[in-house]
Design a protein around this motif. Structure first.
Motif, PDB file in Angstrom:
ATOM      1  N   ASP A  56       4.090  -4.964  -4.888  1.00  0.00           N
ATOM      2  CA  ASP A  56       4.051  -3.546  -4.539  1.00  0.00           C
ATOM      3  C   ASP A  56       2.919  -2.857  -5.290  1.00  0.00           C
ATOM      4  N   TRP A  57       2.296  -1.877  -4.671  1.00  0.00           N
ATOM      5  CA  TRP A  57       1.147  -1.209  -5.282  1.00  0.00           C
ATOM      6  C   TRP A  57       1.504  -0.560  -6.614  1.00  0.00           C
ATOM      7  N   HIS A  58       2.761  -0.102  -6.756  1.00  0.00           N
ATOM      8  CA  HIS A  58       3.174   0.602  -7.969  1.00  0.00           C
ATOM      9  C   HIS A  58       3.760  -0.320  -9.039  1.00  0.00           C
ATOM     10  N   ARG A 104       0.856  -1.193   0.000  1.00  0.00           N
ATOM     11  CA  ARG A 104       0.000   0.000   0.000  1.00  0.00           C
ATOM     12  C   ARG A 104       0.891   1.241   0.000  1.00  0.00           C
ATOM     13  N   PRO A 105       0.452   2.312  -0.679  1.00  0.00           N
ATOM     14  CA  PRO A 105       1.213   3.559  -0.577  1.00  0.00           C
ATOM     15  C   PRO A 105       1.130   4.116   0.839  1.00  0.00           C
ATOM     16  N   ARG A 106       2.174   4.817   1.250  1.00  0.00           N
ATOM     17  CA  ARG A 106       2.190   5.348   2.618  1.00  0.00           C
ATOM     18  C   ARG A 106       1.349   6.603   2.761  1.00  0.00           C
ATOM     19  N   GLN A 107       1.055   7.246   1.651  1.00  0.00           N
ATOM     20  CA  GLN A 107       0.153   8.395   1.643  1.00  0.00           C
ATOM     21  C   GLN A 107      -0.921   8.155   0.590  1.00  0.00           C
ATOM     22  N   ALA A 108      -2.057   8.838   0.732  1.00  0.00           N
ATOM     23  CA  ALA A 108      -3.114   8.726  -0.275  1.00  0.00           C
ATOM     24  C   ALA A 108      -2.574   9.154  -1.640  1.00  0.00           C
ATOM     25  N   LEU A 109      -3.020   8.472  -2.675  1.00  0.00           N
ATOM     26  CA  LEU A 109      -2.553   8.797  -4.021  1.00  0.00           C
ATOM     27  C   LEU A 109      -3.180  10.096  -4.516  1.00  0.00           C
ATOM     28  N   PRO A 110      -2.477  10.815  -5.384  1.00  0.00           N
ATOM     29  CA  PRO A 110      -3.032  12.062  -5.928  1.00  0.00           C
ATOM     30  C   PRO A 110      -4.219  11.782  -6.828  1.00  0.00           C
ATOM     31  N   VAL A 111      -5.218  12.634  -6.742  1.00  0.00           N
ATOM     32  CA  VAL A 111      -6.452  12.491  -7.507  1.00  0.00           C
ATOM     33  C   VAL A 111      -6.814  13.844  -8.103  1.00  0.00           C
ATOM     34  N   GLN A 112      -7.209  13.857  -9.364  1.00  0.00           N
ATOM     35  CA  GLN A 112      -7.743  15.075  -9.977  1.00  0.00           C
ATOM     36  C   GLN A 112      -9.261  15.060  -9.804  1.00  0.00           C
ATOM     37  N   ALA A 113      -9.775  16.011  -9.037  1.00  0.00           N
ATOM     38  CA  ALA A 113     -11.214  16.061  -8.784  1.00  0.00           C
ATOM     39  C   ALA A 113     -11.975  16.350 -10.072  1.00  0.00           C
ATOM     40  N   ILE A 114     -13.156  15.753 -10.181  1.00  0.00           N
ATOM     41  CA  ILE A 114     -14.033  15.937 -11.341  1.00  0.00           C
ATOM     42  C   ILE A 114     -15.345  16.538 -10.851  1.00  0.00           C
ATOM     43  N   GLY A 145       2.687  11.611 -17.006  1.00  0.00           N
ATOM     44  CA  GLY A 145       3.975  11.956 -16.420  1.00  0.00           C
ATOM     45  C   GLY A 145       4.476  10.990 -15.367  1.00  0.00           C
ATOM     46  N   GLU A 146       4.120   9.688 -15.481  1.00  0.00           N
ATOM     47  CA  GLU A 146       4.560   8.704 -14.490  1.00  0.00           C
ATOM     48  C   GLU A 146       4.267   9.218 -13.081  1.00  0.00           C
ATOM     49  N   TRP A 147       3.023   9.618 -12.893  1.00  0.00           N
ATOM     50  CA  TRP A 147       2.576  10.307 -11.693  1.00  0.00           C
ATOM     51  C   TRP A 147       2.761   9.474 -10.422  1.00  0.00           C
ATOM     52  N   TRP A 148       2.683   8.144 -10.542  1.00  0.00           N
ATOM     53  CA  TRP A 148       2.775   7.277  -9.358  1.00  0.00           C
ATOM     54  C   TRP A 148       4.136   7.373  -8.679  1.00  0.00           C
ATOM     55  N   ARG A 149       5.169   7.779  -9.410  1.00  0.00           N
ATOM     56  CA  ARG A 149       6.508   7.814  -8.832  1.00  0.00           C
ATOM     57  C   ARG A 149       6.648   8.894  -7.752  1.00  0.00           C
ATOM     58  N   ALA A 150       5.740   9.855  -7.763  1.00  0.00           N
ATOM     59  CA  ALA A 150       5.791  10.892  -6.730  1.00  0.00           C
ATOM     60  C   ALA A 150       5.450  10.325  -5.348  1.00  0.00           C
ATOM     61  N   ARG A 151       4.842   9.127  -5.315  1.00  0.00           N
ATOM     62  CA  ARG A 151       4.464   8.522  -4.041  1.00  0.00           C
ATOM     63  C   ARG A 151       5.384   7.367  -3.642  1.00  0.00           C
ATOM     64  N   LEU A 152       6.409   7.088  -4.433  1.00  0.00           N
ATOM     65  CA  LEU A 152       7.302   5.987  -4.098  1.00  0.00           C
ATOM     66  C   LEU A 152       8.117   6.328  -2.870  1.00  0.00           C
ATOM     67  N   GLY A 153       8.030   5.491  -1.835  1.00  0.00           N
ATOM     68  CA  GLY A 153       8.791   5.708  -0.623  1.00  0.00           C
ATOM     69  C   GLY A 153       8.278   6.851   0.237  1.00  0.00           C
ATOM     70  N   ALA A 154       7.208   7.495  -0.219  1.00  0.00           N
ATOM     71  CA  ALA A 154       6.686   8.655   0.539  1.00  0.00           C
ATOM     72  C   ALA A 154       5.757   8.203   1.642  1.00  0.00           C
TER      73      ALA A 154
END
Length: 345
Positions: free
Chosen positions: A299-301, A56-66, A336-345
């Protein structure tokens, strides 16, 4: 997932007529390898002792609100990933929703079971009218009872494999809104033709209803595009047969997540997801069944990383949108390979 006692759907004439229905249950075209009690216990032990640190990611994943306004203003042939296998498509000016899961957990219990990595980018209350909900099968991470009940007043049609629609009717969905299909059967709704196609999986929501309902993939054909939605499936030769029958696809939504060596018959490894896309004659691949729930032993990613690398190696056009990001059905948008911003975070 199927862990609690559950009422069996009634056996209809359509069930009895189905080539997939034998001896009281539905069957795959290719038999699954039997799971012994010893192997089942070993698998449960792996889930207890062998979970990776990054399951699981250690922080909530980024989401673009609709917003509702966003959806109403979006151009035709738009698509939004809402999470897991829940995808919102705008075709012929109308909205279509696949396997809607909005609950906090993919589970029959509100306090136990796989919990979301992120909030949905839009609430059910904010959604505008939906032309149709497309359901691939009845597992809890694809068929969310609470979501179905909330959606029912604003959805015109529910398109399901055999037996799944009977569950919806028991939950209070008007029977007139439900259309059940066997493999290779089609229905026309406005300008969209929907066809249930084979998949290699299984069904059930309880201890006594295994394979009492059918599972399926779906083909969506509009005037401008042809889209394939895999639902859940192991890799099998059915993908090639579907591609040959329909002549290829502008976009293939294919499961790439919750895979493992111990269940190859029902979920695909990333290289198999890529091969399924090629078998289908797909032009753009958009991986689903990842990034929302912890349902595997990787791993989640990892699904993002592996399919991204494989697509590059094989020169496959790939869309990897952030949750809530609008993309085109007709144009690959790798992102932009957005998931990498949460790796190890």
């Amino acid at each position: 997932m199927s862990t609690l006692p559950c009422h069996r759907p009634p056996l209809s004439a359509a069930h009895r007529a189905s080539a997939q229905h034998r001896q009281g249950r539905f069957h795959n075209a290719q038999p699954r390898h039997p799971m012994s009690w010893q192997k089942t216990l070993g698998l449960l032990w792996r889930f207890i002792t062998d979970k990776p640190a990054e399951a699981r990611p250690r922080q909530a994943l980024p989401v673009q609100a609709i917003s509702q306004a966003d959806l109403l203003a979006a151009p035709d042939q738009s698509l939004y990933r809402l999470g897991h296998s829940t995808v919102l498509l705008k075709l012929d000016g109308r909205l279509w929703l696949t396997d809607p899961v909005f609950s906090e957990r993919a589970s029959p219990l509100s306090w136990l079971g796989p919990k979301r990595f992120h909030a949905p980018p839009i609430s059910i209350a904010e959604l505008p009218a939906i032309a149709g909900v497309i359901l691939s099968h009845d597992h809890f991470d694809h068929l969310d009872r609470a979501a179905i009940r909330q959606l029912a007043p604003k959805v015109e049609h529910f398109i399901t494999p055999l037996g799944v629609g009977q569950r919806l009717i028991r939950w209070g969905v008007p029977a007139a809104k439900v259309r059940e299909l066997d493999w290779w059967q089609s229905t026309q709704i406005g300008g969209l033709r929907l066809t249930a196609t084979p998949a290699q999986h299984y069904s059930g929501r309880g201890l006594s209803d295994g394979n009492q309902t059918l599972w399926a993939s779906f083909v969506l054909e509009s005037a401008e595009s042809r889209v394939f939605f895999s639902g859940d499936s192991g890799y099998f030769d059915g993908f090639r047969a579907i591609g040959q029958r329909f002549g290829g696809f502008d976009l293939s939504l294919i499961e790439t997540g919750a895979y493992d060596r111990d269940w190859p018959d029902v979920h695909m490894q990333p290289h198999e997801s890529l091969q399924a896309h090629l078998d289908l004659g797909g032009r753009v691949l958009l991986p689903i069944h990842n990034g929302t729930f912890d349902l595997g032993l990787h791993d989640w990613h990892e699904p993002f990383e592996r399919i991204n690398a494989l697509a590059s190696q094989h020169d496959v056009a790939l869309s990897l949108p952030q949750i809530g990001e609008r993309v085109s059905i007709l144009v690959a948008q790798r992102g932009g390979e957005w998931w990498r911003a949460r790796l190890g975070a």
